[in-house]
Design an enzyme around this catalytic site. Structure first.
Site, PDB file in Angstrom:
ATOM      1  N   GLU A 177       0.846  -1.190   0.000  1.00  0.00           N
ATOM      2  CA  GLU A 177       0.000   0.000   0.000  1.00  0.00           C
ATOM      3  C   GLU A 177       0.883   1.242   0.000  1.00  0.00           C
ATOM      4  O   GLU A 177       0.643   2.184  -0.739  1.00  0.00           O
ATOM      5  CB  GLU A 177      -0.947   0.006   1.220  1.00  0.00           C
ATOM      6  N   ARG A 196      -7.560   2.830  13.275  1.00  0.00           N
ATOM      7  CA  ARG A 196      -8.425   1.655  13.087  1.00  0.00           C
ATOM      8  C   ARG A 196      -8.400   0.744  14.314  1.00  0.00           C
ATOM      9  O   ARG A 196      -9.377   0.065  14.614  1.00  0.00           O
ATOM     10  CB  ARG A 196      -8.089   0.893  11.803  1.00  0.00           C
ATOM     11  N   GLU A 255     -10.545  -8.308   4.308  1.00  0.00           N
ATOM     12  CA  GLU A 255      -9.902  -8.318   5.616  1.00  0.00           C
ATOM     13  C   GLU A 255     -10.682  -8.985   6.746  1.00  0.00           C
ATOM     14  O   GLU A 255     -10.087  -9.652   7.590  1.00  0.00           O
ATOM     15  CB  GLU A 255      -9.578  -6.872   6.037  1.00  0.00           C
TER      16      GLU A 255
HETATM   17  N1  LUZ Z   1      -5.660   1.760   4.366  1.00  0.00           N
HETATM   18  C1  LUZ Z   1      -5.940   3.044   4.623  1.00  0.00           C
HETATM   19  C2  LUZ Z   1      -6.381   0.764   4.906  1.00  0.00           C
HETATM   20  O1  LUZ Z   1      -5.236   3.922   4.138  1.00  0.00           O
HETATM   21  N2  LUZ Z   1      -6.986   3.348   5.411  1.00  0.00           N
HETATM   22  C3  LUZ Z   1      -7.763   2.413   5.983  1.00  0.00           C
HETATM   23  O2  LUZ Z   1      -8.708   2.728   6.699  1.00  0.00           O
HETATM   24  C4  LUZ Z   1      -7.454   1.062   5.739  1.00  0.00           C
HETATM   25  N3  LUZ Z   1      -8.149   0.092   6.303  1.00  0.00           N
HETATM   26  C5  LUZ Z   1      -7.819  -1.159   6.069  1.00  0.00           C
HETATM   27  C6  LUZ Z   1      -6.756  -1.443   5.245  1.00  0.00           C
HETATM   28  N4  LUZ Z   1      -6.047  -0.501   4.670  1.00  0.00           N
HETATM   29 MO1  MOS Z   2      -4.665  -2.857   3.238  1.00  0.00          MO
HETATM   30  S1  MOS Z   2      -4.082  -3.487   5.084  1.00  0.00           S
HETATM   31  O1  MOS Z   2      -3.510  -2.404   2.194  1.00  0.00           O
HETATM   32  O2  MOS Z   2      -6.209  -3.064   2.915  1.00  0.00           O
END
Ligand code: LUZ
Ligand code: MOS
Length: 750
Positions: free
Chosen positions: A226, A304, A706
């Protein structure tokens, strides 16, 4: 419908970055990283490395024409270290050579002198020393400190959950080519093409339109791509900017393990208060997140954790605080669940602790506190269409919980050297990026004049089959055969300003954009068809590659309609934008309605522990899961199975280990144990819960990436049950992963 990639995957024909045809003049990059976790660089000598034949240039921060800054949320991370290093594996320089092996050889010849500074590896140490990424965040509901006074039982404890290596099959990598006039094309294995484009533009000091990022597909991401696919792509882009030649960089596994961040370890302190009827009246937690040496996504992940601190329970008085602790580890990052699993492990531990001390079954407390319609979360969201109790009861009834429980207890009475354990694990996971502005997506649809269709979106295919789902959306709206639709690569020149493929929300966000674009095209095509068939536009339908009038098949085919639309100069291309309605969040009050909806479910896990060896087997995981109205049950069940295995791995076997000097010890697959076929649950049953779905989910098919990972938490508590059955003196500990070593120690604890 099958995953559209399965045929080429199986034959080894699917293309990944490393399979791209490279230009003849391609050069190879390799990162030189810090051999110490913290210190001042007093001397660096590249001369021996540079002297090797085939080394073209070694790039450092001095070669950066824009900013030496890659931090996404906070500007606290240089691309290449300047005079200080903050973690073992921190990039310092980038060797570019005519071959990978020459670059590797050169790397061994770089000489560095580092004046070492104190190294912090744990969140606790960081907190004691006041070393933080940013200010702490707190959520609160009711008044927990007052509520504790009215509780019949109050328990306090500490938990630890370790990090987790993403172990995407395809390591990080990129291929970067110069185009004309200083423009650059980056092919990257990233979940976030826009983040790569934006960061490269900033570091190179050029506008975003000069950088095109293309993503074919990923061999897994799990959050690890990510944010952390970006640095390699940017390093290669800097080299391309200077050399005007293509540069390829695919990390080997060893380098990838050492240099990238992982799931955040958390050290947490809880206090839980219950009444005699087992209602949880008050809950407080202090979460210490081990963020590593830079922010990366840590603040969002911390957030989160707070959102999921009460899992699928209603607790009227809650006070939670999270500290993002700055340590000398590689910056930890997104990992499937994004801080949610870490939060849920703590409430489940608190409940297990309370049950143990009260001498009752954990599931009695769980059951007494499940979320109901119109309950409020600590962040202010009132929940509706709650499936927590329905999922729980369906699991209990369908899988005969009382029989399972009896079997376990009978087995334990009859066996002295092996013991069985059982646990229930309910989940409630919020769907949407917690950062509201990120919840948007776009799609670009071309209907070509022969009637075939090309679909581009911001979604990145990483094995989760999002492309198959996008294809299904388009194909169903147009009423055409699946083979007429092709999913294009994810490219920033076709779909711009995208959010990363993350948060389980990719199919929802991009699918809704596809839906919108297709419907706009349908509106135009209905008029053309109505003209041809001398009827009104409202009566026109699309199915089986044909045009329908009032639901009846006409003589007009899809192809003939498109050909006519072309003659009439009707636009056969459409772009649409979707932004999730309803959601909002006010950070100044820490209240709002951040999630489009929640996903629910319950898992019943049974295990057998070998009490001589400390080893264990997962006998079965029986799951009732809320898919809504699944648009592709095969794909969705695959997601549950994969997430479950990954969750169990995190809770049981996968043990990340750094020494006190901040060196990664579990730096190979012989020292980092990932679940394999022998450690997989012997039996996995997944029963879809019959629910209405949610209109904000694509085709009412709820997000699935997830949420099921958190079923894996059940394995921890099932093992703990078996350990306690063997050793009555065992004092419950909440220290994940529950490796065979720890199980053995617990079995013989006095
Ligand atoms: N990535 C993000 C995530 O930038 N914001 C989120 O709330 C999130 N949640 C789950 C996985 N990736
Ligand atoms: Mo994510 S933890 O890249 O949904």
């Amino acid at each position: 419908m099958k995953n559209i990639d399965s045929y080429t995957h199986l034959r080894g024909e699917s293309l990944f970055v490393d399979d791209l045809m490279t230009r003849q003049d391609t050069l190879y990059g390799l990162c030189y990283d810090s051999p110490k976790a913290h210190g001042k660089i007093s001397r660096i000598d590249y001369s021996k490395a540079e002297a090797i034949d085939g080394v073209v240039k070694i790039f450092t921060y001095k070669d950066i024409l824009g900013e030496n800054q890659i931090g996404g949320i906070l500007p606290d991370e240089p691309l290449w270290a300047e005079d200080e290093v903050h973690f073992w594996g921190q990039p310092i320089a980038f060797i570019v050579a005519t071959s990978e092996s020459i670059a590797k050889k050169a790397r061994t010849l770089i000489e560095i002198k580092i004046e070492e500074l104190p190294v912090i590896t744990t969140a606790k140490e960081a907190k004691d020393k006041g070393s933080f990424i940013n200010a702490p965040r707190s959520f609160s509901l009711g008044n927990s400190s007052e509520a504790f006074n009215t509780c019949d039982y109050v328990f306090e404890g500490e938990t630890f959950s370790n990090g987790q290596e993403h172990l995407y099959l395809e390591t990080q990598g990129c291929y970067v080519e110069p185009k004309e006039n200083g423009t650059i094309k980056i092919t990257s294995s990233t979940q976030g093409p826009t983040q790569v484009q934006k960061t490269a533009a900033k570091v190179l000091g050029i506008p975003m339109h000069k950088i095109e990022v293309d993503v074919i597909r990923l061999g897994g991401g799990f959050g690890g791509k990510e944010d952390q696919a970006t640095p390699w792509a940017v390093m290669a882009a800097v080299a391309v900017q200077h050399l005007n030649k293509p540069v390829k960089y695919i990390l080997n596994r060893h380098d990838d393990l050492r240099m990238t961040g992982k799931r955040h370890p958390y050290n947490s302190f809880f206090k839980i208060g219950l009444t005699k009827d087992l209602k949880i009246k008050a809950f407080e937690v202090e979460f210490l997140q081990n963020s590593g040496a830079a922010a990366d996504l840590s603040p969002a992940i911390a957030e989160r954790t707070l959102f999921h601190a009460t899992n699928s329970y209603y607790i009227p008085n809650v006070q939670t605080t999270v500290y993002s602790c700055k340590t000398n580890l590689p910056p930890n990052t997104a990992f499937r669940g994004f801080g949610g699993p870490q939060g849920m492990f703590v409430i489940e531990s608190a409940i297990a602790d309370a049950a143990d001390k009260l001498g009752i079954d954990k599931c009695q407390i769980q059951e007494a506190n499940l979320l109901k319609e119109n309950d409020e979360f600590s962040y202010g969201q009132i929940v509706t269409e709650v499936q927590a109790i329905k999922a729980w009861n369906t699991a209990k009834n369908t899988f005969n919980l009382s029989d399972l429980q009896k079997e376990v207890d009978q087995y334990n009475t009859n066996n002295s050297h092996t013991k069985k354990g059982i646990s229930l694990m309910p989940i409630a996971f919020g769907i949407s990026f917690t950062n509201t502005p990120m919840n948007h997506a776009r799609a670009l649809i071309h209907i070509y004049q022969d009637g075939s269709v090309g679909v581009s979106t911001g979604a990145v295919e990483m094995g989760q089959s999002v492309n198959t789902k996008m294809l299904q959306v388009a194909q169903e709206i147009f009423g055409i055969s699946p083979h007429k639709v092709k999913l294009e690569s994810t490219n920033t020149t076709r779909v711009a300003n995208t959010s990363p493929s993350a948060a389980s929300a990719t199919a929802d966000l991009n699918g809704k954009a596809v839906e919108k674009a297709c419907n706009n095209l349908i509106n135009r095509l209905q008029k053309v068809a109505a003209n041809i068939l001398s009827t009104n536009a409202n009566s026109i339908g699309f199915d089986n590659d044909c045009i329908l009038v009032n639901g009846e098949k006409s003589t007009l085919t899809w192809e003939a309609l498109i050909a006519q639309a072309m003659l009439e100069r009707v636009a056969l291309t459409e772009n649409a934008h979707y932004a999730t309605p309803v959601i909002h969040f006010d950070k100044s009050k820490e209240k709002g309605h951040p999630f489009a909806y929640h996903v629910y479910g319950t898992a019943i896990t049974t295990v057998t522990v070998d009490c001589i060896r400390g080893t264990y087997e997962i006998d079965a995981v029986n799951i009732v899961h809320d898919f809504g109205k699944s648009m592709n049950i095969g794909i969705d069940i695959g997601q549950v199975e994969g997430a479950l295995a990954q969750g169990i791995g995190w809770m049981t076997l996968e043990e990340i280990s750094y020494n006190t000097q901040g060196k990664l010890l579990s730096n190979t697959l012989s020292t980092y144990k990932v679940p394999d076929v022998f450690s997989a649950a012997k039996n996995v049953n997944i029963l879809p819960l019959e629910t209405e779905g949610n209109p904000l989910a694509i085709k009412k098919s709820k997000a699935v990436g997830e949420p099921p990972l958190m079923y894996g938490i059940g394995a921890y508590f099932a093992i703990q049950y078996a350990v306690k059955a063997f050793n009555k003196n065992y004092q419950l500990k909440f220290d994940a992963p529950f490796t065979p070593e720890k199980v053995l120690m617990s079995l013989y604890e006095k």
